[in-house]
Design a protein around this motif. Sequence first.
Motif, short mmCIF file in Angstrom:
data_model
loop_
_atom_site.label_atom_id
_atom_site.label_comp_id
_atom_site.label_asym_id
_atom_site.label_seq_id
_atom_site.Cartn_x
_atom_site.Cartn_y
_atom_site.Cartn_z
N PRO A 42 0.84 -1.20 0.00
CA PRO A 42 0.00 0.00 0.00
C PRO A 42 0.87 1.25 0.00
O PRO A 42 1.83 1.35 0.76
N GLY A 43 0.55 2.20 -0.88
CA GLY A 43 1.32 3.43 -0.97
C GLY A 43 2.50 3.36 -1.91
O GLY A 43 3.25 4.33 -2.03
N SER A 44 2.69 2.23 -2.57
CA SER A 44 3.85 2.10 -3.47
C SER A 44 3.65 2.79 -4.81
O SER A 44 4.59 2.90 -5.59
N LYS B 292 6.28 -6.53 -9.89
CA LYS B 292 6.29 -6.19 -8.46
C LYS B 292 6.94 -4.83 -8.27
O LYS B 292 8.01 -4.56 -8.80
N LEU B 293 6.26 -3.97 -7.49
CA LEU B 293 6.79 -2.65 -7.16
C LEU B 293 7.58 -2.74 -5.87
O LEU B 293 7.09 -3.27 -4.87
N ASN B 294 8.79 -2.21 -5.89
CA ASN B 294 9.66 -2.27 -4.72
C ASN B 294 9.76 -0.93 -3.99
O ASN B 294 10.36 -0.84 -2.93
N GLY B 295 9.18 0.11 -4.57
CA GLY B 295 9.23 1.42 -3.92
C GLY B 295 10.45 2.22 -4.35
O GLY B 295 11.31 1.76 -5.08
N ASP C 143 10.40 3.91 3.10
CA ASP C 143 9.85 2.98 4.09
C ASP C 143 8.55 2.37 3.58
O ASP C 143 7.45 2.83 3.91
N VAL C 144 8.66 1.31 2.79
CA VAL C 144 7.49 0.72 2.15
C VAL C 144 6.53 0.10 3.17
O VAL C 144 5.33 -0.04 2.90
N LYS C 145 7.03 -0.29 4.33
CA LYS C 145 6.17 -0.91 5.33
C LYS C 145 5.24 0.10 6.01
O LYS C 145 4.28 -0.28 6.67
N HIS C 146 5.54 1.39 5.87
CA HIS C 146 4.68 2.43 6.45
C HIS C 146 4.12 3.37 5.38
O HIS C 146 3.93 4.54 5.61
N GLY C 147 3.88 2.84 4.19
CA GLY C 147 3.20 3.63 3.17
C GLY C 147 4.06 4.18 2.06
O GLY C 147 3.54 4.65 1.05
N MET D 41 5.87 5.89 -0.80
CA MET D 41 5.63 7.13 -1.54
C MET D 41 4.27 7.74 -1.21
O MET D 41 4.11 8.96 -1.24
N GLY D 42 3.29 6.91 -0.89
CA GLY D 42 1.98 7.45 -0.54
C GLY D 42 2.05 8.32 0.70
O GLY D 42 1.52 9.44 0.73
#
Length: 326
Positions: free
Chosen positions: A124-126, A254-257, A286-290, A292-293
């Motif tokens: 989420p947010g990637s 797959k999006l990695n951020g 920090d993909v685990k906390h959202g 780019m979103g």
Amino acid sequence: MTNLAENLTTTTSQGDLARELQRLRDAEGVTFAAIANKTGISRSAISQLVNQGLRMKPEHEKKLWDAVNEIKGTEERLGPDVPVAPIHFKTRIELFETKEFKECMGWCNYVCSKRKMGVMVGHPGSGKTTVLRHFAQTQPGVLYIEAWPQMRMGDMLEAIARPLGLSLRGNNYRKTQDLIAYLSGRTDVLIAVDEAEYLAKWDVDKFEVLRKVWDNTGTPVILCGTDVLEGMLTRGRGRHDNLAQLYRRKVELKLNGIGQTEARTILREYNVSDDAADALATIAADVKHGGMGTFVEILDICLEAAEGGQITGDILASARKYKLMY
């Protein structure tokens, strides 16, 4: 003697330059990152010039003086009571065409041109929804559909048919057959389903119908969702929900951020202090906390709070509290 005199002149000139750069940063909020963006000289080199007396190449010194004089000229024209806001700083959020964003757009175009069934997966947010919506806005014939937990089979078929101007009647089998008959004569349609994991609310039949539509018409399909979607397509929801036929047909992305380095490059276009830029870059990565979103939301709050001025560490801290972040 001549070389000594030239060296002394250069040293004096670069000392003056260092003092001007420090004054711009401390008194007017013009960050070294902003100067780096304007001149193409690295922020670390500028910092070393100011703090450690690093010797600069003559051509780099000239670029820095030109930038300093341009900003000083702006101040003189505006007058002493008007705060300086260099015109190259952005003050609102724009579409960030990151490296991954461009790769995703290329992948979407590949799925479309080769008439494939594609699956885009990311945290989420990637940026999945941003990519899919932008693709729908810029590519004719893309049907963007947002899946909902309450969406049943008939709802999904209607969501596909409605933008095509197609009226479906009868039971779901008849609706599916009519949709297949209509799409069989079209080569300019792509079905893009966002948050596609919601299609499995009750069963996986909606996935199988989309596969049947693709099998019988060649209409490209993109399913977009989180790792929950990937799990469904890989393992199904149980032994009675076998999606193996769909899974072996798909092409996956797959999006990695975004990384911190690319985030800092984006932030050079905004008036952000060095400490705030470092913290924002960490948030973006920090993909685990959202990812780019969250980065976009926090940056937007900061821009509003800064009111055209510099985004400082204090402003960022307040924005984090507003978002109830760590």
